[in-house]
Write a protein that holds these residues in place. Structure first.
Motif: not given
Ligand SMILES: *[C@@H]1O[C@H](CO)[C@@H](O)[C@H](O)[C@H]1NC(C)=O
Length: 194
Positions: A54-56, A71-74
């Motif tokens: 979905g992030y492609a 990292l953000s997804v984790s």
């Molecule tokens: C993780 O959560 C933050 C805050 O809700 C959001 O801004 C961010 O896009 C999210 N990260 C992903 C990779 O979806």
């Protein structure tokens, strides 16, 4: 005559939507192919593809963006797992040992959130330390987060833990551990091939 006009109108609509879609589709394919190849090197390619395809279009073919997204997804998944497990602690009829195991696990998840947050911040920051040192710090924090998940699972291995509770926690933590180990793989890959 009206039918012909509608046809022409439709054809124009189709044309313009194709014109818009084509470049987007091409970009997405580059991203999707890159993610597929990258996921193929991880321990759980299936989970990896479902999580990242979905992030492609944002990631394209950037190892840095892939690592940052992982990292953000984790971090986000750790937060939501923590919420689920805190809710479990409010279930009725829990034995003291089960409550203690949940409480310990929530503490571990809190540590994980801190470590993954530091890793995310470091990944986003540009200055100060050298690239090598930054990457090495990130790897240390992500490995620590992975250890926390192990420690949480250990608390739920005993016979005195209710089967449903064990299954629910296990499902959350196993998925999380896979995601964090995928993030670690992507960070390591980026660190080696920036
Ligand atoms: C993780 O959560 C933050 C805050 O809700 C959001 O801004 C961010 O896009 C999210 N990260 C992903 C990779 O979806």
């Amino acid at each position: 005559m009206a039918a012909l006009l509608i046809l022409i109108h439709l054809a124009t609509l189709l044309n313009s939507s194709l014109a818009v879609r084509k470049p987007l589709g091409t970009q997405t394919n580059i991203g999707t192919e890159f993610i597929r190849t990258s996921c193929g090197t991880t321990t759980d390619p299936g989970l990896c593809m479902t999580t990242f395809s979905g992030y492609a279009s944002e990631i394209q073919a950037s190892p840095k963006l892939l690592a940052r997204t992982a990292l953000s997804v984790s971090l986000n998944t750790t937060r939501s797992a923590s919420t689920v497990i805190v809710k479990l602690s409010k279930s009725h009829g829990l034995k003291p040992k089960e409550i203690a195991a949940i409480r310990d696990c929530v503490e571990e998840l809190k540590d994980s959130v801190d470590e993954l947050k530091r890793a995310c911040d470091e990944m986003g920051s540009g200055g100060g330390k050298s690239f090598e040192l930054r990457m090495s710090d990130i790897q240390t924090w992500v490995s620590a987060a992975l250890t926390d998940e192990d420690t949480c699972m250990d608390g739920f291995s005993g016979k005195y833990i209710n089967g449903n509770l064990k299954t629910t926690v296990r499902r959350q933590i196993v998925k999380l551990a896979h995601l964090i180990s995928i993030a670690l793989a992507f960070v390591s890959h980026y660190a080696a091939h920036p």
